[in-house]
Design an enzyme around this catalytic site. Structure first.
Site, PDB file in Angstrom:
ATOM      1  N   ARG A 103       3.572-138.489 -14.578  1.00  0.00           N
ATOM      2  CA  ARG A 103       2.239-139.014 -14.922  1.00  0.00           C
ATOM      3  C   ARG A 103       2.256-139.304 -16.409  1.00  0.00           C
ATOM      4  O   ARG A 103       2.474-138.414 -17.227  1.00  0.00           O
ATOM      5  CB  ARG A 103       1.153-137.987 -14.583  1.00  0.00           C
ATOM      6  N   HIS A 130      -1.830-146.277  -9.699  1.00  0.00           N
ATOM      7  CA  HIS A 130      -1.907-144.907  -9.158  1.00  0.00           C
ATOM      8  C   HIS A 130      -1.563-144.980  -7.657  1.00  0.00           C
ATOM      9  O   HIS A 130      -2.411-144.782  -6.799  1.00  0.00           O
ATOM     10  CB  HIS A 130      -3.323-144.350  -9.382  1.00  0.00           C
ATOM     11  N   GLN A 133      -2.316-142.155  -4.998  1.00  0.00           N
ATOM     12  CA  GLN A 133      -3.734-142.014  -4.680  1.00  0.00           C
ATOM     13  C   GLN A 133      -4.172-143.041  -3.643  1.00  0.00           C
ATOM     14  O   GLN A 133      -4.876-142.719  -2.685  1.00  0.00           O
ATOM     15  CB  GLN A 133      -4.571-142.177  -5.954  1.00  0.00           C
ATOM     16  N   ASP A 222     -14.634-145.279  -9.461  1.00  0.00           N
ATOM     17  CA  ASP A 222     -13.849-144.368 -10.297  1.00  0.00           C
ATOM     18  C   ASP A 222     -14.548-144.302 -11.658  1.00  0.00           C
ATOM     19  O   ASP A 222     -15.428-145.117 -11.955  1.00  0.00           O
ATOM     20  CB  ASP A 222     -12.406-144.906 -10.413  1.00  0.00           C
ATOM     21  N   CYS A 262     -11.451-141.108  -6.203  1.00  0.00           N
ATOM     22  CA  CYS A 262     -10.195-140.357  -6.359  1.00  0.00           C
ATOM     23  C   CYS A 262     -10.407-139.004  -7.024  1.00  0.00           C
ATOM     24  O   CYS A 262      -9.567-138.122  -6.897  1.00  0.00           O
ATOM     25  CB  CYS A 262      -9.188-141.196  -7.139  1.00  0.00           C
ATOM     26  N   ARG A 290      -3.901-136.235  -0.530  1.00  0.00           N
ATOM     27  CA  ARG A 290      -2.874-136.339  -1.572  1.00  0.00           C
ATOM     28  C   ARG A 290      -1.678-135.459  -1.210  1.00  0.00           C
ATOM     29  O   ARG A 290      -0.526-135.829  -1.417  1.00  0.00           O
ATOM     30  CB  ARG A 290      -3.433-135.906  -2.937  1.00  0.00           C
TER      31      ARG A 290
HETATM   32  N1  NVA Z   1      -8.696-143.971 -13.570  1.00  0.00           N
HETATM   33  C1  NVA Z   1      -8.576-142.535 -13.739  1.00  0.00           C
HETATM   34  C2  NVA Z   1      -7.991-141.910 -12.527  1.00  0.00           C
HETATM   35  C3  NVA Z   1      -7.854-140.419 -12.612  1.00  0.00           C
HETATM   36  C4  NVA Z   1      -7.214-139.825 -11.387  1.00  0.00           C
HETATM   37  C5  NVA Z   1      -7.722-142.240 -14.969  1.00  0.00           C
HETATM   38  O1  NVA Z   1      -6.699-142.904 -15.155  1.00  0.00           O
HETATM   39  O2  NVA Z   1      -8.092-141.348 -15.737  1.00  0.00           O
HETATM   40  N1   CP Z   2      -7.100-138.149  -8.408  1.00  0.00           N
HETATM   41  C1   CP Z   2      -6.233-137.577  -9.234  1.00  0.00           C
HETATM   42  O1   CP Z   2      -5.134-138.080  -9.508  1.00  0.00           O
HETATM   43  O2   CP Z   2      -6.646-136.374  -9.737  1.00  0.00           O
HETATM   44  P1   CP Z   2      -5.973-135.536 -10.904  1.00  0.00           P
HETATM   45  O3   CP Z   2      -6.163-136.298 -12.187  1.00  0.00           O
HETATM   46  O4   CP Z   2      -6.715-134.227 -10.901  1.00  0.00           O
HETATM   47  O5   CP Z   2      -4.509-135.346 -10.616  1.00  0.00           O
END
Ligand code: NVA
Ligand code: CP
Length: 303
Positions: A103, A130, A133, A222, A262, A290
């Protein structure tokens, strides 16, 4: 050749459908306590350069349930965070581990890691995509609606990593997707161009959330400021006024629609408390899935 999972566009519909079917099978096995040690003795490194709850826990628990070991690494406590070149980290990790999830920020970071890695690399979220997800989201849709085929999906909010991945999914799986994003917050232009060329006529973009949501089967939103954009929170709150997925907006969707998010969610911003806690919301199943889809992705890639 080592196969990675960096973006949905690297896969065919059939390959992704097989992962979704495996995820459903692994979910049943998990629920019935049937052993499924598909990664017996394998180690998967889990590298986090951004915060996480679901991704970390579901990958760690998932690899354990598959009979393997998940190795958590954060940028604050590894040499990657101190600037060790990605290509060096990739080659070293390949000598110890059987797979790696990352990540991070730029998509080019996971691309570079994968280029130098002898072990499968899984994208656990970048600024651009992502994919884990959206696969969990599709598993949830299939559970509730039997199939994604023939459904209309709506996206309300930022043209972010989630929106970009939905666009890829719509083009690959062949379902209709209507996105509503404020001017200046549109999805990635290259992703959109690729999807429009791959599946003409399936994806539309508007600035009016009501147009996107009207008659939709699946409504998805989101946060307005993603990880790394926290400093823009206030200006984004202004730009996204009118984009809250609340009861009034949701009433335009099909009466049996489902709502995806998500998570983490900001109640009162992109989604109202009444919608996320309401009868259309499937967000807890979505979060659970997930676990199952990532087990399927790992078991497919890691040999
Ligand atoms: N769009 C959000 C998704 C988090 C799971 C981010 O990138 O922070
Ligand atoms: N939806 C998701 O990826 O959650 P986290 O940021 O908690 O991993």
């Amino acid at each position: 050749m080592t196969r990675h999972f960096l973006a949905l566009h690297d896969y065919t519909k059939n390959e992704l459908d097989e992962m979704l079917a495996l995820a459903a099978d692994l979910k049943r096995k998990q629920q019935e306590r049937i052993p499924h040690r598909l990664l017996d003795g394998k180690t998967v490194a889990l590298i986090f350069e951004k915060a996480s709850t679901r991704t970390r826990v579901s990958f760690e628990v998932g690899v354990f349930q598959l009979g393997g070991h998940g190795l958590f690494m954060s940028s604050g406590t590894s040499q990657m965070g101190r600037g060790e070149p990605i290509k060096d980290s990739a080659r070293v990790m390949s000598r110890y581990c059987d797979g790696v999830m990352i990540r991070t920020f730029g998509q080019e970071i996971v691309d570079e890691f994968a280029r130098y890695s002898d072990i499968p690399v899984i994208n656990g979220l970048t600024d651009l995509f992502h994919p884990c997800q959206i696969m969990a989201d599709l598993q949830t849709v299939i559970e509730r609606k039997n199939s994604y085929a023939g459904l209309t999906f709506a996206w309300v909010g930022d043209g972010n990593n989630m929106a970009n991945t939905w666009i890829e999914a719509a083009a690959i799986f062949g379902f209709a997707l209507r996105l509503a994003c404020p001017a200046g917050y549109e999805p990635d232009q290259n992703v959109m161009a690729w999807a429009q060329a791959t599946a003409p006529g399936l994806i539309s973009l508007t600035t009016d959330p009501r147009v996107a949501v009207a008659g939709a089967d699946v409504v998805n939103t989101d946060v307005w400021a993603s990880m790394g954009q926290e400093a823009e929170q206030k200006e984004r709150e202004k730009a996204f006024a009118g984009y809250c997925l609340d009861d009034a907006l949701l009433s335009l969707a099909k009466p049996d629609c489902i709502v995806l998010h998500c998570l983490p969610a900001h109640r009162g911003e992109e989604i109202s408390d009444s919608v996320i806690e309401g009868k259309h919301s499937v967000v807890w199943d979505e979060a659970e899935n997930r676990l199952h889809i990532q087990k399927a992705i790992m078991a497919t890639l890691i040999k």
